[in-house]
Structures are given as C-alpha cells and as structure tokens.
Design a protein around this motif. Structure first.
Motif, short mmCIF file in Angstrom:
data_model
loop_
_atom_site.label_atom_id
_atom_site.label_comp_id
_atom_site.label_asym_id
_atom_site.label_seq_id
_atom_site.Cartn_x
_atom_site.Cartn_y
_atom_site.Cartn_z
N UNK A 34 -5.24 -4.62 -9.04
CA UNK A 34 -3.81 -4.86 -8.63
C UNK A 34 -2.98 -6.07 -9.17
N UNK A 35 -3.69 -7.10 -9.34
CA UNK A 35 -2.89 -8.31 -9.79
C UNK A 35 -2.32 -7.96 -11.21
N UNK A 36 -3.48 -7.65 -11.97
CA UNK A 36 -3.03 -7.41 -13.42
C UNK A 36 -2.22 -6.17 -13.82
N UNK A 37 -2.51 -5.21 -12.93
CA UNK A 37 -1.31 -4.02 -12.93
C UNK A 37 -0.06 -4.34 -12.54
N UNK A 38 -0.18 -5.03 -11.31
CA UNK A 38 1.17 -5.43 -10.87
C UNK A 38 2.00 -6.28 -11.65
N UNK A 39 1.50 -7.57 -12.47
CA UNK A 39 2.22 -7.94 -13.57
C UNK A 39 2.98 -7.10 -14.39
N UNK A 62 4.23 2.37 -6.25
CA UNK A 62 2.97 1.78 -6.49
C UNK A 62 2.73 0.46 -6.17
N UNK A 63 3.97 -0.46 -6.54
CA UNK A 63 4.29 -1.67 -6.28
C UNK A 63 4.22 -1.84 -4.68
N UNK A 64 4.85 -0.94 -3.93
CA UNK A 64 4.72 -0.92 -2.43
C UNK A 64 3.07 -0.84 -2.08
N UNK A 65 2.52 -0.09 -2.55
CA UNK A 65 1.00 0.02 -2.25
C UNK A 65 0.10 -0.94 -2.49
N UNK A 66 0.45 -1.71 -3.42
CA UNK A 66 -0.33 -3.04 -3.90
C UNK A 66 0.33 -4.24 -3.51
N UNK A 67 1.24 -4.15 -2.62
CA UNK A 67 2.07 -5.15 -2.54
C UNK A 67 1.27 -6.56 -1.96
#
Length: 194
Positions: A34-39, A62-67
């Motif tokens: 999540x952190x790597x993908x989030x960036x 997707x950003x909401x799901x890994x908030x």
C-alpha cells in the motif's frame, strides 16, 4: 518502490475500461504494497487531466481503500506540490480522514491563495482535529483594520470548522464571536451555537 511502480504501469497499460476484471491484479498489488503503490497512485492522480475518467475513478477508489497508509505520502506531497495540485491533494486528505494530517494542513492556513486556505480550513473541520482549534481561532478572531471579502469568507469557514470540531474550546471561541463579533460572522456563530 520502483518495482511496484513498474508493475502498476505495466498492468495499467493493459486496462481499457478499468472494470473489476481488468483491475483485479492492480488492486491486489496495491493492497500488498500500500505505501509503495500509494505513492505512485497519488502522483498519477495529480497528473490526470480528466477527474471523471475510468482510470481516475479507479485510482480514487483504490486510494480510499488504502487510506490509512497514505498519511506520510500526502504529507510529503503537500510540502512539495505546486499550487495547482493542492486542491486535489486536499481532496485526498479529506478522503482519508486522518488527524495526523493536521500539521500539514495548518501549514496551508497562511497560503497566499485564499481558495487553498479555505479548503485547508474546511478540511481541518472535517477531520474534527481538536489540536487545530487554536489556529482556526486565530482566523476567526482576526480583527484586521482592512478586512476584505476573502478574509471574511475565510472567517466564516473557520467558524463552521470549529462547530464541526465541537470541542469545548471550539465552542467557547464561537460563543465569544457570537458576543463580540459583528455582522454576518456574529449571526453565523449564533446560528452554529443553537
């Protein structure tokens, strides 16, 4: 981080409609890292020209799901983002609802653009961050000799944010403005206290 970025890019190139079948592998990678993908997703989100596109909608969802994993990423982005990207970043901060974003938002309360300042004020209220009451109170109680429409509007936003936060200290600031303020701001504070 680069491997995740490359994997996401490769998978996105194959997506046409961003339907659930096309994005299942993408979503899995995002949930695993999540952190790597989030960036990567935050950067993509900021660069997209059409916020209503299927890709943009998938990224936002997707950003909401890994908030919970986005706080540090968004904090860094706010520090370095060009002014044009700040409204979309604030939209993401609003989405993740994490009080840890308050210091970054408070840093925007002195921004030269009143629209950015206003968005930051409203987002602080939405986060219900009690730690930000003092900063919002400064805006609410500002009694500058020259008060333009934008500052008055910002004060109205600060009053609404304080009402949303709802702590005892926030309520006291609203009550003080209801007693000592004037015009529309005084009327709004009285209304918010009812």
């Amino acid at each position: 981080a680069e491997e995740v970025r490359a994997t996401l890019s490769s998978l996105m190139e194959k997506c046409r409609t961003y339907g659930s079948q096309e994005t299942s592998a993408l979503t899995a990678v995002c949930r695993l890292y999540p952190e790597k993908a989030g960036a990567t997703l935050v950067e993509l989100f900021l660069s997209l020209e059409d916020p209503d596109s299927a890709q943009s909608q998938w990224i936002f969802t997707t950003l909401a799901s890994i908030a919970p994993d986005l706080t540090e990423i968004l904090d860094q982005q706010i520090q370095k983002a060009p002014d044009a990207s700040l409204p979309r970043l604030l939209e993401l901060v609003h989405l993740i609802m994490d009080e840890r974003m308050a210091p970054a938002l408070e840093g925007l309360l002195d921004h030269k653009d009143y629209a950015i300042r206003s968005m930051a004020v409203r987002t602080l209220g939405h986060l219900k961050c009690g730690k930000s009451v003092d900063r919002l109170g400064e805006i609410l109680l500002d009694r500058s000799w020259i008060m333009g429409k934008k500052m008055k509007s910002l004060q109205m936003d600060a009053a609404r944010a304080l009402a949303e936060i709802g702590t005892e200290e926030a309520t006291e600031l609203l009550a003080r403005t209801a007693r000592e303020g004037s015009g529309d701001l005084q009327a709004l504070c009285n209304e918010l206290l009812e």
